[in-house]
Design an enzyme around this catalytic site. Structure first.
Site, PDB file in Angstrom:
ATOM      1  N   PRO A  15       2.008  -4.762  -0.250  1.00 30.60           N
ATOM      2  CA  PRO A  15       2.145  -3.461  -0.901  1.00 30.60           C
ATOM      3  C   PRO A  15       1.644  -2.272  -0.102  1.00 30.60           C
ATOM      4  O   PRO A  15       1.970  -1.134  -0.425  1.00 30.60           O
ATOM      5  CB  PRO A  15       1.311  -3.632  -2.175  1.00 30.60           C
ATOM      6  CG  PRO A  15       0.272  -4.636  -1.794  1.00 30.60           C
ATOM      7  CD  PRO A  15       0.973  -5.603  -0.888  1.00 30.60           C
ATOM      8  N   ASP A  38       9.361  -0.422   8.596  1.00 32.27           N
ATOM      9  CA  ASP A  38       9.861   0.475   7.558  1.00 32.27           C
ATOM     10  C   ASP A  38       9.008   1.734   7.423  1.00 32.27           C
ATOM     11  O   ASP A  38       7.881   1.810   7.918  1.00 32.27           O
ATOM     12  CB  ASP A  38       9.872  -0.246   6.205  1.00 32.27           C
ATOM     13  CG  ASP A  38      11.059  -1.188   6.056  1.00 32.27           C
ATOM     14  OD1 ASP A  38      12.007  -1.072   6.851  1.00 32.27           O
ATOM     15  OD2 ASP A  38      11.027  -2.027   5.147  1.00 32.27           O
ATOM     16  N   LYS A  59      13.650   4.053   6.237  1.00 32.93           N
ATOM     17  CA  LYS A  59      14.803   4.469   5.447  1.00 32.93           C
ATOM     18  C   LYS A  59      14.357   4.558   4.007  1.00 32.93           C
ATOM     19  O   LYS A  59      13.887   3.591   3.433  1.00 32.93           O
ATOM     20  CB  LYS A  59      15.941   3.456   5.607  1.00 32.93           C
ATOM     21  CG  LYS A  59      17.192   3.759   4.823  1.00 32.93           C
ATOM     22  CD  LYS A  59      18.358   2.941   5.376  1.00 32.93           C
ATOM     23  CE  LYS A  59      18.078   1.446   5.404  1.00 32.93           C
ATOM     24  NZ  LYS A  59      17.908   0.873   4.064  1.00 32.93           N
ATOM     25  N   ASP A  92       7.843  -7.738  -0.103  1.00 33.70           N
ATOM     26  CA  ASP A  92       8.410  -9.022   0.306  1.00 33.70           C
ATOM     27  C   ASP A  92       9.833  -8.793   0.801  1.00 33.70           C
ATOM     28  O   ASP A  92      10.601  -8.065   0.159  1.00 33.70           O
ATOM     29  CB  ASP A  92       8.427  -9.989  -0.878  1.00 33.70           C
ATOM     30  CG  ASP A  92       8.957 -11.349  -0.477  1.00 33.70           C
ATOM     31  OD1 ASP A  92       8.159 -12.232  -0.121  1.00 33.70           O
ATOM     32  OD2 ASP A  92      10.196 -11.537  -0.498  1.00 33.70           O
ATOM     33  N   MET A 169      10.773   1.522  -7.372  1.00 31.79           N
ATOM     34  CA  MET A 169      11.329   2.835  -7.035  1.00 31.79           C
ATOM     35  C   MET A 169      11.497   3.649  -8.304  1.00 31.79           C
ATOM     36  O   MET A 169      12.565   4.148  -8.630  1.00 31.79           O
ATOM     37  CB  MET A 169      12.646   2.673  -6.263  1.00 31.79           C
ATOM     38  CG  MET A 169      12.454   2.046  -4.883  1.00 31.79           C
ATOM     39  SD  MET A 169      13.962   1.379  -4.132  1.00 31.79           S
ATOM     40  CE  MET A 169      13.942  -0.311  -4.753  1.00 31.79           C
TER      41      MET A 169
END
Length: 239
Positions: A15, A38, A59, A92, A169
């Site tokens: 996380p 990321d 992204k 994950d 999200m």
């Protein structure tokens, strides 16, 4: 005959907190020649692979879908140049990590790969807020879902049929989910927990109900997770 390509590792970073990555993930990071990471990977996590070439392929939601094709190309290009390639993903790799596209690209190119799981944010959020996702006699099923879609795709407005709902999200999407839930007969006072930047030094927690969530939530610019259901109701002795 030896392979002309290196091996690619898809590693879950967990996380956010650097010490929540698995031992295997940290060990491979320390051996990596190149790491493609990321946007949500923290600087502290990247310190675990200071010896490697580090390439940001960040992204965020809402960007053009072609970005994934670019990432796939970079992974394949790195595999042709380096022995140990790491694709480092938040949470994950196999949950909302778009791993399917990357695995298809690796398999099409006949490149050897391994997947190293990570702690998904839902579990870290439950631990951080001290709110179990399941409770005997109250909640025996959990749904992990997102309403986010690729550009051009129709938003998925279905509400999972589970005792505890965990929306990844979250942000604006969680507000719309709450509105749909209320229109479908869910109670106004259904407990809700919102957590932003889970496990990081700037983590923020909000405890509210479905009616308040439907009005919107104030967040910063970090990743938001929303947990909904009776399992989120505060225990009498919790402070």
């Amino acid at each position: 005959m030896p392979s002309l390509h290196g091996k690619v590792y898809l590693i879950g970073a967990g996380p956010g907190a650097a010490d929540l990555i698995t031992v295997r993930g940290a060990r491979i990071l320390a051996q990596a020649d190149v790491v493609l990471y990321d946007a949500l990977i923290t600087p502290e996590m990247l310190q675990l692979c200071s010896q490697a070439v580090q390439i940001s392929v960040g992204k965020r939601s809402g960007q053009r879908s072609a970005a994934q094709d670019d990432i796939n190309h970079q992974i394949l290009s790195c595999a042709a140049q380096y022995k140990t390639v790491v694709r480092l993903k938040g949470g994950d790799p196999m949950l909302f990590g778009r791993a399917d596209e990357e695995l298809n690209a690796l398999e099409a190119a006949n490149i050897d790969y391994e997947i190293v799981p990570g702690i998904t944010t839902a579990l870290a959020a439950a631990a951080s807020t001290r709110q179990p996702l399941t409770k005997r006699g109250i909640a025996r099923s959990v749904a992990l879902f997102t309403s986010s879609t690729a550009p051009g795709e129709k938003a998925d407005t279905r509400i999972p049929e589970c005792d505890t709902l965990v929306q990844y999200m979250g942000g604006k999407e969680a507000m719309l989910t709450a509105q749909r839930m209320l229109s479908n007969g869910f109670p106004d006072d259904l407990p809700v927990v919102v957590i932003e930047n889970c496990s990081r030094s700037d983590e923020q927690q909000q405890f509210l109900n479905l009616a308040k969530l439907a009005l919107g939530i104030e967040t910063r610019n970090g990743p938001v997770l929303v947990m909904m259901g009776e399992a989120m109701r505060l225990r009498p002795n919790k402070k």
